[in-house]
Design a protein around this motif. Structure first.
Motif, PDB file in Angstrom:
ATOM      1  N   ASP A  57       0.712  -1.089  -0.123  1.00 33.39           N
ATOM      2  CA  ASP A  57      -0.028   0.094   0.223  1.00 33.39           C
ATOM      3  C   ASP A  57       0.821   1.456   0.028  1.00 33.39           C
ATOM      4  OD1 ASP A  57      -2.289  -1.188  -0.011  1.00 33.39           O
ATOM      5  OD2 ASP A  57      -2.930  -1.234   1.970  1.00 33.39           O
ATOM      6  N   ALA A  58       2.060   1.254   0.596  1.00 31.32           N
ATOM      7  CA  ALA A  58       2.926   2.460   0.801  1.00 31.32           C
ATOM      8  C   ALA A  58       3.773   2.652  -0.539  1.00 31.32           C
ATOM      9  CB  ALA A  58       3.880   2.222   1.960  1.00 31.32           C
ATOM     10  N   ALA A  59       3.979   1.806  -1.296  1.00 33.12           N
ATOM     11  CA  ALA A  59       4.674   2.004  -2.542  1.00 33.12           C
ATOM     12  C   ALA A  59       4.292   0.982  -3.563  1.00 33.12           C
ATOM     13  CB  ALA A  59       6.234   2.026  -2.146  1.00 33.12           C
ATOM     14  N   PRO A  60       3.058   1.072  -4.085  1.00 29.67           N
ATOM     15  CA  PRO A  60       2.685  -0.183  -4.958  1.00 29.67           C
ATOM     16  C   PRO A  60       3.402  -0.292  -6.281  1.00 29.67           C
ATOM     17  CG  PRO A  60       1.191   1.618  -4.929  1.00 29.67           C
ATOM     18  CD  PRO A  60       2.061   1.971  -3.758  1.00 29.67           C
ATOM     19  N   ASP A  61       4.299   0.790  -6.630  1.00 32.25           N
ATOM     20  CA  ASP A  61       4.827   0.514  -7.935  1.00 32.25           C
ATOM     21  C   ASP A  61       6.381   0.253  -7.775  1.00 32.25           C
ATOM     22  OD1 ASP A  61       2.682   1.542  -9.461  1.00 32.25           O
ATOM     23  OD2 ASP A  61       3.297   3.706  -8.971  1.00 32.25           O
ATOM     24  N   VAL A  62       6.670  -0.203  -6.542  1.00 33.57           N
ATOM     25  CA  VAL A  62       8.245  -0.487  -6.298  1.00 33.57           C
ATOM     26  C   VAL A  62       8.033  -1.909  -6.142  1.00 33.57           C
ATOM     27  CG1 VAL A  62      10.058  -0.042  -4.881  1.00 33.57           C
ATOM     28  CG2 VAL A  62       8.815   1.759  -5.361  1.00 33.57           C
ATOM     29  N   PRO A  63       8.894  -2.917  -6.617  1.00 30.05           N
ATOM     30  CA  PRO A  63       8.834  -4.339  -6.328  1.00 30.05           C
ATOM     31  C   PRO A  63       9.246  -4.311  -5.119  1.00 30.05           C
ATOM     32  CG  PRO A  63       9.836  -3.882  -8.490  1.00 30.05           C
ATOM     33  CD  PRO A  63       9.630  -2.553  -7.621  1.00 30.05           C
ATOM     34  N   LEU A  64       8.491  -5.590  -4.354  1.00 30.58           N
ATOM     35  CA  LEU A  64       8.920  -5.961  -3.024  1.00 30.58           C
ATOM     36  C   LEU A  64       9.290  -7.228  -3.013  1.00 30.58           C
ATOM     37  CD1 LEU A  64       8.502  -5.210   0.214  1.00 30.58           C
ATOM     38  CD2 LEU A  64       6.053  -6.073  -0.053  1.00 30.58           C
ATOM     39  N   ARG A  65      10.569  -7.638  -2.153  1.00 26.12           N
ATOM     40  CA  ARG A  65      11.044  -8.947  -2.135  1.00 26.12           C
ATOM     41  C   ARG A  65      10.617  -9.180  -0.582  1.00 26.12           C
ATOM     42  NH1 ARG A  65      14.046 -12.195  -5.050  1.00 26.12           N
ATOM     43  NH2 ARG A  65      14.404 -10.477  -6.346  1.00 26.12           N
ATOM     44  N   VAL A  66      10.019 -10.489  -0.182  1.00 21.75           N
ATOM     45  CA  VAL A  66       9.849 -10.808   1.377  1.00 21.75           C
ATOM     46  C   VAL A  66      10.376 -12.155   1.604  1.00 21.75           C
ATOM     47  CG1 VAL A  66       8.035 -11.001   2.964  1.00 21.75           C
ATOM     48  CG2 VAL A  66       7.629  -9.302   0.795  1.00 21.75           C
TER      49      VAL A  66
END
Length: 84
Positions: free
Chosen positions: A37-46
């Motif tokens: 939600d905070a940065a939807p256009d930035v890929p997130l690796r978890v």
């Protein structure tokens, strides 16, 4: 004379990383969606301590794409990006 080469595409956003090992449910899922939600256009690796099966349907329903990789230490990395 105009430049015939195509316009450069925007530089890709650096991916963000969350290590969620050691957190008790439902905290890992909550953290994932807060980050998306905070940065939807930035890929997130978890990184998860085990494969996060419940997350997959939630991501698909929200229009996200994920790629999961099992790591040698038994944890899982999930790369999440927004569908184009």
């Amino acid at each position: 004379m105009p430049d015939p080469s195509p316009a450069p595409s925007p530089a890709p956003q650096r991916e963000r990383f969350l290590d969620l090992r050691g957190l008790e449910p439902p905290a890992p899922l909550m953290r994932v969606f807060e980050a998306l939600d905070a940065a939807p256009d930035v890929p997130l690796r978890v990184r998860f301590p085990r494969e996060p099966f419940p997350l997959y349907a939630m991501l698909q329903a929200g229009g996200w794409i994920r790629r999961t990789v099992a790591r040698d230490d038994g944890s899982y990395d999930v790369l999440i990006t927004k569908k184009a």
